[in-house]
Design a protein around this motif. Structure first.
Motif: not given
Length: 229
Positions: A47-52, A126-128, A206-207
């Motif tokens: 969820y945190a990744l999603y909103h970032a 790219g990836f996280v 980072y993004l």
């Protein structure tokens, strides 16, 4: 955020999708941790990744692997889940033919699947990868890693030793023509607990550096309705 249902290789898959404002918004597909250990698309790290990604202007999808939530099918030890991720990427691309870029991210088991997808889909830019389980799963398929990206790990992870992830990050960072960043969050365990905001901020920062043309929005904006297939 609207619920979406799309066809997977073993039945229908359930997801949540945010459609970016720009017609050329980049895409982000996010994958959840191990289904047999309680992993779902509503995991707090996912969820945190999603909103970032949403805040950076991406059209963003998270979904449940087969057999999780309302997704049909049953757990397939990673092989079927990789096929699910490929179908999710196909679904997103069908709605976003003018996307400027395409990214994949995942947490734990989802990071392992994400990195395999990276090897199979050359359009991924790219990836996280958050807490990739380098002590459990084999990551030697990343030879060479085809895209730049970011690996994040907690220094107090009691499930995946930080040293094993640092070794993986160091190996990938030595490869030519890509840049792999490795960042740690001090005191964070495998689930990042009270450090979720720090995790999200680290990804967003980072993004902002690597996809600078996308303007951040102050908060998630209302998503547009999308058709179900």
């Amino acid at each position: 955020m609207p619920e979406v249902i799309f066809n997977g290789p073993d039945g229908r898959l359930e997801g949540r999708y945010h459609h970016g404002k720009s017609p050329s918004a980049p895409l982000a597909l996010l994958l959840h941790p191990h289904p047999q250990h309680g992993g779902t698309m509503n995991n707090k790290v996912v969820y945190a990744l999603y909103h970032a990604f949403v805040r950076r202007g991406f059209s963003t999808l998270r979904f449940n692997f087969r057999g999780v939530g309302r997704s049909q099918g049953k757990f397939d030890n990673g092989q079927g889940e990789l096929s699910d991720a490929a179908s999710a990427l196909d679904w997103m691309q069908s709605f976003n033919p003018n996307a400027s870029a395409c990214w994949v991210g995942g947490f734990s088991f989802g990071a392992w699947i994400a990195m395999q997808l990276l090897m199979r889909r050359p359009e991924l830019d790219g990836f996280v990868s958050v807490a990739p389980p380098a002590n459990v799963f084999d990551f030697t398929f990343l030879a060479p890693c085809p895209s730049s990206g970011l690996i994040i790990h907690g220094t107090a992870d009691d499930l995946v030793p930080e040293a094993s992830v640092a070794k993986l990050a160091t190996k990938l960072a030595t490869q030519r023509n890509i840049r792999v960043g490795y960042r740690t969050i001090e005191g964070a365990n495998h689930f990042f607990g009270s450090q979720l905001d720090q995790l999200g901020g680290m990804v967003e920062s980072y993004l902002a550096d690597v996809v600078p043309e996308r303007k951040a929005v102050p908060a998630p904006v209302p998503e547009l309705a999308v058709a179900m297939s």
